[in-house]
Design a protein around this motif. Structure first.
Motif, PDB file in Angstrom:
ATOM      1  N   ARG A   1       0.844  -1.202   0.000  1.00  0.00           N
ATOM      2  CA  ARG A   1       0.000   0.000   0.000  1.00  0.00           C
ATOM      3  C   ARG A   1       0.886   1.262   0.000  1.00  0.00           C
ATOM      4  N   ILE A   2       1.961   1.222   0.746  1.00  0.00           N
ATOM      5  CA  ILE A   2       2.896   2.364   0.737  1.00  0.00           C
ATOM      6  C   ILE A   2       3.560   2.478  -0.626  1.00  0.00           C
ATOM      7  N   MET A   3       4.037   1.365  -1.141  1.00  0.00           N
ATOM      8  CA  MET A   3       4.807   1.401  -2.387  1.00  0.00           C
ATOM      9  C   MET A   3       3.942   1.786  -3.587  1.00  0.00           C
ATOM     10  N   ALA A   4       2.630   1.578  -3.477  1.00  0.00           N
ATOM     11  CA  ALA A   4       1.735   1.907  -4.593  1.00  0.00           C
ATOM     12  C   ALA A   4       1.485   3.407  -4.696  1.00  0.00           C
ATOM     13  N   ARG A   5       1.855   4.143  -3.661  1.00  0.00           N
ATOM     14  CA  ARG A   5       1.546   5.583  -3.652  1.00  0.00           C
ATOM     15  C   ARG A   5       2.812   6.400  -3.865  1.00  0.00           C
ATOM     16  N   GLU A   6       2.758   7.247  -4.887  1.00  0.00           N
ATOM     17  CA  GLU A   6       3.934   8.069  -5.176  1.00  0.00           C
ATOM     18  C   GLU A   6       4.302   8.977  -4.008  1.00  0.00           C
ATOM     19  N   ASP A   7       3.257   9.501  -3.317  1.00  0.00           N
ATOM     20  CA  ASP A   7       3.544  10.428  -2.221  1.00  0.00           C
ATOM     21  C   ASP A   7       4.098   9.705  -0.999  1.00  0.00           C
ATOM     22  N   ALA A   8       3.813   8.400  -0.870  1.00  0.00           N
ATOM     23  CA  ALA A   8       4.231   7.676   0.339  1.00  0.00           C
ATOM     24  C   ALA A   8       5.521   6.873   0.142  1.00  0.00           C
ATOM     25  N   ARG A   9       5.784   6.503  -1.102  1.00  0.00           N
ATOM     26  CA  ARG A   9       6.932   5.612  -1.371  1.00  0.00           C
ATOM     27  C   ARG A   9       8.241   6.111  -0.750  1.00  0.00           C
ATOM     28  N   PRO A  10       8.540   7.407  -0.851  1.00  0.00           N
ATOM     29  CA  PRO A  10       9.808   7.868  -0.266  1.00  0.00           C
ATOM     30  C   PRO A  10       9.869   7.715   1.258  1.00  0.00           C
ATOM     31  N   LEU A  11       8.699   7.526   1.897  1.00  0.00           N
ATOM     32  CA  LEU A  11       8.709   7.390   3.353  1.00  0.00           C
ATOM     33  C   LEU A  11       9.211   6.026   3.808  1.00  0.00           C
ATOM     34  N   LEU A  12       9.121   5.011   2.951  1.00  0.00           N
ATOM     35  CA  LEU A  12       9.525   3.666   3.371  1.00  0.00           C
ATOM     36  C   LEU A  12      11.045   3.626   3.476  1.00  0.00           C
ATOM     37  N   ALA A  13      11.522   3.805   4.698  1.00  0.00           N
ATOM     38  CA  ALA A  13      12.978   3.837   4.919  1.00  0.00           C
ATOM     39  C   ALA A  13      13.566   2.444   4.766  1.00  0.00           C
ATOM     40  N   GLY A  14      12.833   1.439   5.210  1.00  0.00           N
ATOM     41  CA  GLY A  14      13.385   0.095   5.107  1.00  0.00           C
ATOM     42  C   GLY A  14      12.501  -0.938   5.751  1.00  0.00           C
ATOM     43  N   VAL A  15      12.935  -2.186   5.618  1.00  0.00           N
ATOM     44  CA  VAL A  15      12.276  -3.296   6.308  1.00  0.00           C
ATOM     45  C   VAL A  15      13.299  -3.929   7.247  1.00  0.00           C
ATOM     46  N   LEU A  16      12.772  -4.511   8.310  1.00  0.00           N
ATOM     47  CA  LEU A  16      13.629  -5.031   9.377  1.00  0.00           C
ATOM     48  C   LEU A  16      13.272  -6.490   9.621  1.00  0.00           C
ATOM     49  N   ALA A  17      14.255  -7.371   9.536  1.00  0.00           N
ATOM     50  CA  ALA A  17      14.001  -8.802   9.702  1.00  0.00           C
ATOM     51  C   ALA A  17      14.784  -9.344  10.889  1.00  0.00           C
ATOM     52  N   VAL A  18      14.116 -10.140  11.692  1.00  0.00           N
ATOM     53  CA  VAL A  18      14.808 -10.891  12.742  1.00  0.00           C
ATOM     54  C   VAL A  18      15.255 -12.219  12.127  1.00  0.00           C
ATOM     55  N   ILE A  19      16.495 -12.581  12.355  1.00  0.00           N
ATOM     56  CA  ILE A  19      17.083 -13.746  11.688  1.00  0.00           C
ATOM     57  C   ILE A  19      16.561 -15.050  12.292  1.00  0.00           C
ATOM     58  N   ASP A  20      16.073 -15.925  11.430  1.00  0.00           N
ATOM     59  CA  ASP A  20      15.873 -17.318  11.806  1.00  0.00           C
ATOM     60  C   ASP A  20      17.056 -18.077  11.209  1.00  0.00           C
ATOM     61  N   PRO A  21      18.011 -18.506  12.036  1.00  0.00           N
ATOM     62  CA  PRO A  21      19.224 -19.115  11.489  1.00  0.00           C
ATOM     63  C   PRO A  21      18.947 -20.438  10.778  1.00  0.00           C
ATOM     64  N   GLN A  22      17.716 -20.960  10.956  1.00  0.00           N
ATOM     65  CA  GLN A  22      17.360 -22.190  10.245  1.00  0.00           C
ATOM     66  C   GLN A  22      16.785 -21.901   8.861  1.00  0.00           C
ATOM     67  N   SER A  23      16.633 -20.626   8.529  1.00  0.00           N
ATOM     68  CA  SER A  23      16.107 -20.267   7.209  1.00  0.00           C
ATOM     69  C   SER A  23      17.250 -20.155   6.202  1.00  0.00           C
ATOM     70  N   ASP A  24      16.865 -20.044   4.933  1.00  0.00           N
ATOM     71  CA  ASP A  24      17.852 -19.889   3.858  1.00  0.00           C
ATOM     72  C   ASP A  24      18.091 -18.389   3.647  1.00  0.00           C
ATOM     73  N   PRO A  25      19.299 -17.891   3.903  1.00  0.00           N
ATOM     74  CA  PRO A  25      19.517 -16.442   3.795  1.00  0.00           C
ATOM     75  C   PRO A  25      19.296 -15.909   2.390  1.00  0.00           C
ATOM     76  N   ALA A  26      19.557 -16.718   1.369  1.00  0.00           N
ATOM     77  CA  ALA A  26      19.329 -16.252  -0.008  1.00  0.00           C
ATOM     78  C   ALA A  26      17.834 -16.052  -0.249  1.00  0.00           C
ATOM     79  N   GLU A  27      17.014 -16.945   0.307  1.00  0.00           N
ATOM     80  CA  GLU A  27      15.552 -16.800   0.160  1.00  0.00           C
ATOM     81  C   GLU A  27      15.050 -15.576   0.904  1.00  0.00           C
ATOM     82  N   VAL A  28      15.597 -15.375   2.091  1.00  0.00           N
ATOM     83  CA  VAL A  28      15.191 -14.202   2.880  1.00  0.00           C
ATOM     84  C   VAL A  28      15.597 -12.926   2.143  1.00  0.00           C
ATOM     85  N   TYR A  29      16.820 -12.901   1.619  1.00  0.00           N
ATOM     86  CA  TYR A  29      17.290 -11.734   0.865  1.00  0.00           C
ATOM     87  C   TYR A  29      16.334 -11.444  -0.292  1.00  0.00           C
TER      88      TYR A  29
END
Ligand code: SF4
Length: 383
Positions: free
Chosen positions: A160-188
């Motif tokens: 919803r943020i990314m679909a809006r031109e006025d809001a897109r610049p506000l998305l500074a980033g996403v934050l993930a907590v690591i599950d070491p049992q996951s595949d880091p390439a898939e998470v990336y």
């Protein structure tokens, strides 16, 4: 980064706990699942009176300190404030803290409706959304109080943020907590598909007495191995976003500096303000035990200025605590990059914070890999 001026430190980041409850029940959350029940004594939401007092105190602090600082609406889940209170809070803070002071929100993303996004746009509030990767990885731990995964709602909020031109610049980033049992390439790959310009990863919390989930022993390297896999995916990407932790560590490896606490040798002036206006240390310290994030003195925005708090002996001790004092860290060739890790991750009941990070072996593995990459790059340049 904070530094002392006339014995008084500066603010870098103020986390406002505008809501003490959360609409999710992530099993790894340090606020609700690390044995600290202090949130139960707090009002569910920060009142207008507390917000007004905080804004006045922060404006006074801005007038006396040389550098701007950032305010982060935090929780619990800060969007539980609701639209009316969010609007009033943002309006009050923005009036007190003009640019270049940053106002941000760290949200689980579930309640990111267009009406909420309108408010964030109006007051230029940067947004960071917690999402752990692809659905199966995210929904393993980030569930609601009925046990239902939240990935679909969070993804919809980001979209919803990314679909809006006025809001897109506000998305500074996403934050993930690591599950070491996951595949880091898939998470990336999953984090990249959000379209966020930057992402960051956090290890699972723990210390020398309570090992982080997925870590078999203090000298095992599950997180280091996972981060090395993430580094591989990052370096193989021809159009990479920024990856804050890896960027900080790579910059430090090359003789530069870090932007955030947890690695490197810089110290930061971070305070947390609870919904009732009391002022505490960085709440990640809860990981070291119940009450580890509290000052001995009861500081409050209703009775104390930030200058008083930042100039206190208690704040100085908390500030100095960021530097590791374990002998093994003092002698470590990787200290300038690792920095001894997050303070809470050094804790043991027997020795307090007088330990290296519980992620020491993981850090060394990643740093060795980064040093080898830097050496190879230098060698190929020299050839
Ligand atoms: S935690 Fe380990 S890698 Fe980090 S500075 Fe201390 S000894 Fe070095």
């Amino acid at each position: 980064m904070s530094f002392a001026r006339g014995g008084v430190h500066q603010l870098d980041t103020v986390l406002l706990k505008v809501a003490s409850r959360c609409n999710l029940d992530c099993s790894y959350c340090y606020v609700y699942h690390m044995g600290d029940e202090a949130w139960r004594d707090q009002p569910k939401r920060m009142s207008d009176a507390v917000v007004d007092q905080i804004a006045a105190r922060l404006a006074a602090q801005l007038a006396v300190q040389e550098a701007p600082f950032s305010v982060v609406l935090h929780g619990g889940e800060p969007l539980l404030l609701g639209a009316r209170r969010l609007e009033r809070t943002c309006e009050t803070l923005r009036a007190a803290l003009p640019h270049p002071c940053g106002i941000h929100i760290q949200t689980n993303g579930v309640l990111l409706s267009d009406a909420i996004i309108d408010i964030l746009v109006r007051y230029d509030v940067g947004v960071s959304v917690s999402i752990d990767g692809p659905q199966a990885v995210h929904d393993r731990f980030r569930r609601d109080h009925q046990g239902k995964g939240s990935h679909a709602q969070v993804s919809a909020g980001i979209a919803r943020i990314m679909a809006r031109e006025d809001a897109r610049p506000l998305l500074a980033g996403v934050l993930a907590v690591i599950d070491p049992q996951s595949d880091p390439a898939e998470v990336y790959a999953a984090l990249k598909t959000t379209g966020a310009p930057s992402f960051d990863v956090l290890p699972r919390d723990g210390n020398w007495d309570t090992l982080p989930f997925g870590k078999a022993a203090p000298d095992s390297v599950e997180f280091g191995t996972w981060l090395s896999g993430l580094l591989d995916a990052y370096l193989a990407d021809p159009t990479p976003p920024r990856v804050r932790l890896l960027d900080d560590m790579l910059r430090l490896t090359l003789g530069g500096f870090a932007m955030k606490e947890g690695v490197g040798g810089a110290d930061y002036g971070i305070l947390v303000i609870e919904p009732d206006g009391s002022v505490e240390k960085n709440d990640t310290l809860k990981v070291a035990g119940s009450g580890a994030d509290r000052f001995g003195y009861r500081w409050s925005v209703f009775e104390h200025s930030f200058a008083e708090i930042l100039g206190s002996d208690e704040f100085l001790a908390y500030y100095r605590q960021q530097r590791p004092y374990a002998a093994v860290c003092a002698a470590c060739p990787d200290l300038g990059i690792c920095g001894g890790g997050m303070v809470a991750h050094r804790w043991s009941n027997a020795r307090g914070y007088d330990n290296p990070s519980i992620f020491c072996a993981d850090q060394r593995l990643v740093i060795a890999r980064m040093r080898a990459l830097a050496d190879a790059a230098n060698a190929s340049q020299a050839a």
